[in-house]
Motif scaffolding. Structure first.
Motif, mmCIF file in Angstrom:
data_model
loop_
_atom_site.group_PDB
_atom_site.id
_atom_site.type_symbol
_atom_site.label_atom_id
_atom_site.label_comp_id
_atom_site.label_asym_id
_atom_site.label_seq_id
_atom_site.Cartn_x
_atom_site.Cartn_y
_atom_site.Cartn_z
ATOM 1 N N SER A 175 -7.995 -2.549 -1.887
ATOM 2 C CA SER A 175 -9.189 -3.403 -1.969
ATOM 3 C C SER A 175 -10.388 -2.721 -2.609
ATOM 4 C CB SER A 175 -9.561 -3.932 -0.591
ATOM 5 O OG SER A 175 -9.621 -2.870 0.319
ATOM 6 N N ILE A 176 -10.351 -1.404 -2.807
ATOM 7 C CA ILE A 176 -11.488 -0.741 -3.453
ATOM 8 C C ILE A 176 -11.692 -1.305 -4.857
ATOM 9 C CG2 ILE A 176 -10.238 1.191 -4.494
ATOM 10 C CD1 ILE A 176 -12.549 2.990 -3.662
ATOM 11 N N TRP B 96 3.186 5.814 2.160
ATOM 12 C CA TRP B 96 2.662 5.546 0.818
ATOM 13 C C TRP B 96 1.166 5.850 0.732
ATOM 14 C CZ3 TRP B 96 -1.069 1.858 1.132
ATOM 15 C CH2 TRP B 96 -0.972 0.906 2.168
ATOM 16 N N LEU B 100 -0.358 7.738 -2.474
ATOM 17 C CA LEU B 100 -1.389 7.149 -3.322
ATOM 18 C C LEU B 100 -2.634 8.037 -3.362
ATOM 19 C CD1 LEU B 100 -1.437 4.471 -4.812
ATOM 20 C CD2 LEU B 100 -2.734 3.515 -2.941
ATOM 21 N N PHE B 104 -4.306 9.791 -6.618
ATOM 22 C CA PHE B 104 -5.702 9.518 -6.984
ATOM 23 C C PHE B 104 -6.498 10.819 -7.058
ATOM 24 C CE2 PHE B 104 -10.119 8.530 -5.967
ATOM 25 C CZ PHE B 104 -10.382 7.529 -6.870
ATOM 26 N N ALA B 108 -7.178 11.049 -10.920
ATOM 27 C CA ALA B 108 -8.468 10.453 -11.257
ATOM 28 C C ALA B 108 -9.625 11.402 -11.003
ATOM 29 C CB ALA B 108 -8.656 9.158 -10.465
ATOM 30 N N LEU B 112 -8.524 14.060 -14.831
ATOM 31 C CA LEU B 112 -9.225 13.291 -15.862
ATOM 32 C C LEU B 112 -10.616 13.854 -16.134
ATOM 33 C CD1 LEU B 112 -8.129 9.620 -15.237
ATOM 34 C CD2 LEU B 112 -7.332 11.235 -16.930
ATOM 35 N N CYS B 129 -12.062 9.001 0.790
ATOM 36 C CA CYS B 129 -12.995 7.866 0.733
ATOM 37 C C CYS B 129 -12.316 6.660 0.088
ATOM 38 C CB CYS B 129 -14.240 8.228 -0.073
ATOM 39 S SG CYS B 129 -15.229 9.467 0.716
ATOM 40 N N PHE B 130 -11.580 6.935 -0.991
ATOM 41 C CA PHE B 130 -10.842 5.884 -1.695
ATOM 42 C C PHE B 130 -9.908 5.158 -0.721
ATOM 43 C CE2 PHE B 130 -6.763 5.005 -3.868
ATOM 44 C CZ PHE B 130 -7.178 4.087 -4.813
ATOM 45 N N ILE B 133 -11.868 3.178 2.088
ATOM 46 C CA ILE B 133 -12.451 1.909 1.654
ATOM 47 C C ILE B 133 -11.345 0.875 1.430
ATOM 48 C CG2 ILE B 133 -13.735 0.777 -0.203
ATOM 49 C CD1 ILE B 133 -15.210 3.440 -0.591
ATOM 50 N N SER B 134 -10.226 1.339 0.845
ATOM 51 C CA SER B 134 -9.187 0.389 0.477
ATOM 52 C C SER B 134 -8.356 -0.070 1.661
ATOM 53 C CB SER B 134 -8.247 1.021 -0.550
ATOM 54 O OG SER B 134 -8.923 1.254 -1.731
ATOM 55 N N PHE B 135 -8.011 0.863 2.528
ATOM 56 C CA PHE B 135 -7.064 0.533 3.604
ATOM 57 C C PHE B 135 -7.696 0.835 4.955
ATOM 58 C CE2 PHE B 135 -4.775 2.210 -0.109
ATOM 59 C CZ PHE B 135 -4.243 1.021 -0.557
ATOM 60 N N GLN B 138 -5.206 0.668 8.077
ATOM 61 C CA GLN B 138 -4.275 1.772 8.306
ATOM 62 C C GLN B 138 -4.997 3.087 8.561
ATOM 63 O OE1 GLN B 138 -4.029 -0.443 5.885
ATOM 64 N NE2 GLN B 138 -1.921 -0.970 5.402
#
Lengths: 229, 312
Positions: A175-176, B96, B100, B104, B108, B112, B129-130, B133-135, B138
């Motif tokens: 969702s980010i 996972w 992930l 990242f 990233a 990069l 942090c990624f 925010i995303s999950f 979990q």
């Protein structure tokens, strides 16, 4: 006719407002949470851009140089109001999704930039095609960003439209990507990818200049274009 | 030539410190905390750590092989990033998530931007942090199949409860895999200090500023139990000793380090007291890392005699 097509190519590829000129970053980052929003924003900006380019170009000899920016703003603001009311009337869902960013088209640097850099110096028809090219470039860029952000961040594409597609249930949306940081990430990745392609193409051209046959070239030792092995 | 004496200018005494040795020291220092986490949460948390490290190494190798860069796989920096990320994850996350996160972190955040030494923010923290925010679901699930209590001590504190400080110090509590045992982390930190891998300034100033902030604004005054729980809880210890001291993302000068640590302490305090989640160390470190270029700019030492010159 050639110069009209050149305008389109220029707007979509060579000077793509989002990925090359880096103009209009505010809507690019803010409204591309879904492919549909990106497309809607791109097309509304394009509508304003084409008409404002036409009008400004037609009036280019009448507008005094000293007050040209206020004059452009008045023209653009009127057009934006028209577009805003049209969207509100016919696509209320898009109107709600884009919110404040529709009136903010007035201060989109692409529109003022094209007025200042192109429409004020060229005949109306060319300026109109410049608007179409730039508008298409912007729309494609925004749809592209919205597509990736929606796909990764929500697991859907064009949701809420007849073309809706969604990934299988097992996919866990990251969702980010539909939040603010995701906009920067996706934009950065796309630009990096395009730049990498660009460098690769230009690099190849350089080698082609001398045939690229470094092995049989006597000057290869001191040549800065020598192909790296 | 071999038979000639080797004539060279100073320095004649060289240290063997390289990236690899330093990174191995860091890994060694992290071992007690990691081992305790595995002991506490079981074999599954080992799988989380292995996945995080494995994918960090794999991403590093694959990227460098793809773009034709010299491989930095063996310098241990990706190993440390993977390990730190794994240790900052809840013990029962699906596998996972470390996968992930590691991809990242290395791709990233590190590669990069130019690879080792070039990253702007700490890769492990940025990846956390990624993921956070995303999950959110979990990443905030600290309870496992064995019925271990769900809320972390910091969450209990945030909701007005009290935490068992002794358990938090030794590590018999809930939290991320590597952050639970303050004792083990302190042992690692002191090992790094003694080996001179890290400098004392950042951790001490960071912890001190944070403690002062909590005393001033925590609402419980100088209550030693509360203060100790805040200091031992969450990712503060692992952050202060292992993440804030990252060579790449911390300032060069001592003045700069003090300033950086002050920022860290204040930011952590703000995020913990008034933020939405109970912890705030990872956000604080990422934010402070972004300020480092500015800190470097204002703390750059002036050359001798510079004062007399008028700069236009």
């Amino acid at each position: 006719m050639n110069s009209y097509l050149e305008r389109l190519y220029n707007g979509i590829v060579k000077e793509n407002p989002t990925f090359i000129l880096m103009l209009g970053m505010c809507p690019t980052l803010a409204v591309t949470t879904s492919a549909f929003n990106g497309l809607g924003m791109g097309l509304s900006t394009m509508a304003v851009l084409v008409v404002s380019n036409l009008i400004i170009s037609a009036l280019r000899n009448l507008i005094p140089d000293k007050v040209r920016i206020p004059a452009y703003i008045v023209i653009v603001a009127s057009l934006v109001t028209v577009v805003q009311l049209l969207i509100q009337a016919y696509i209320p869902s898009l109107y709600d999704a884009l919110g404040i960013y529709i009136p903010l088209i007035v201060v989109n640097c692409i529109i003022l930039g094209r007025a200042e850099a192109y429409a004020s110096k060229n005949p109306p028809l060319l300026a109109g095609f410049d608007g179409i090219g730039m508008g298409l470039g912007f729309s494609i860029a925004l749809t592209c960003m919205g597509f990736f952000r929606e796909l990764i961040g929500a697991g859907t594409v064009f949701s809420g439209t007849p073309f809706a597609y969604s990934l299988p249930e097992i996919y866990e949306p990251v969702s980010i990507f539909v939040l603010a940081p995701g906009a920067f990430l996706v934009l950065a990745f796309i630009i990096a990818f395009l730049n990498a392609m660009n460098i690769e193409n230009n690099g190849r051209k350089k080698v082609e200049g001398c045939g690229g046959a470094c092995g049989s070239c006597g000057k290869a030792e001191n040549c800065d274009k020598r192909r790296k092995l | 030539m071999r038979e000639l004496w080797n004539v060279s200018s100073s320095p004649h005494v060289r240290a063997w410190d390289g990236t690899r040795n330093l990174m191995l020291d860091v890994v060694l220092a992290l071992m007690p905390a990691a081992a305790f986490g595995i002991y506490r949460f079981g074999i599954y948390s080992l799988c989380v750590l292995v996945t995080a490290v494995g994918f960090a190494l794999l991403t590093e190798y694959t990227y460098e092989a793809c773009v034709g860069k010299e491989s930095t796989l063996w310098d241990g920096s990706a190993l440390v990033t993977g390990l730190l990320l794994g240790m900052n994850l809840p013990p029962f996350v699906p596998l996972w998530i470390p996968m992930l996160g590691s991809i990242f972190a290395i791709l990233a955040v590190k590669q990069l931007f130019g690879g080792i030494g070039q990253n702007v923010v700490n890769p492990a923290m940025a990846a956390r942090c990624f993921l956070l925010i995303s999950f959110a679901d979990q990443m905030n699930r600290y309870s496992g199949a064995d019925g271990m209590s769900g809320a972390t001590p910091l969450e209990i504190l945030k909701n007005g409860g009290t935490a068992d400080t002794a358990a938090m110090f030794t590590g018999f509590t809930t939290g991320s895999i590597g952050e639970i045992s303050t004792l083990a982390l302190l042992a690692g930190g002191i090992y790094l200090l003694v080996k001179r891998v890290i400098d004392w300034v950042i951790p001490i100033v960071y912890l001190g500023t944070f403690a002062l902030f909590i005393v001033l604004f925590g609402g419980r005054g100088a209550d030693p139990g509360y203060l100790a729980a805040q200091l031992c809880g969450g990712g503060l210890m692992i952050g202060a000793w292992f993440m804030a001291t990252d060579y790449t993302t911390s300032p060069v000068t001592e003045k700069g380090r003090v300033l950086y640590a002050l920022f860290l302490g204040i930011l952590t305090g703000i995020f913990r007291l008034w933020g939405a989640s109970a912890g705030g160390v990872s956000y604080a470190i990422v934010t402070a890392d972004l300020l480092v270029p500015l800190i470097e700019k204002i703390t750059i030492p002036k050359p001798f005699g510079w004062e007399g010159q008028k700069d236009g």
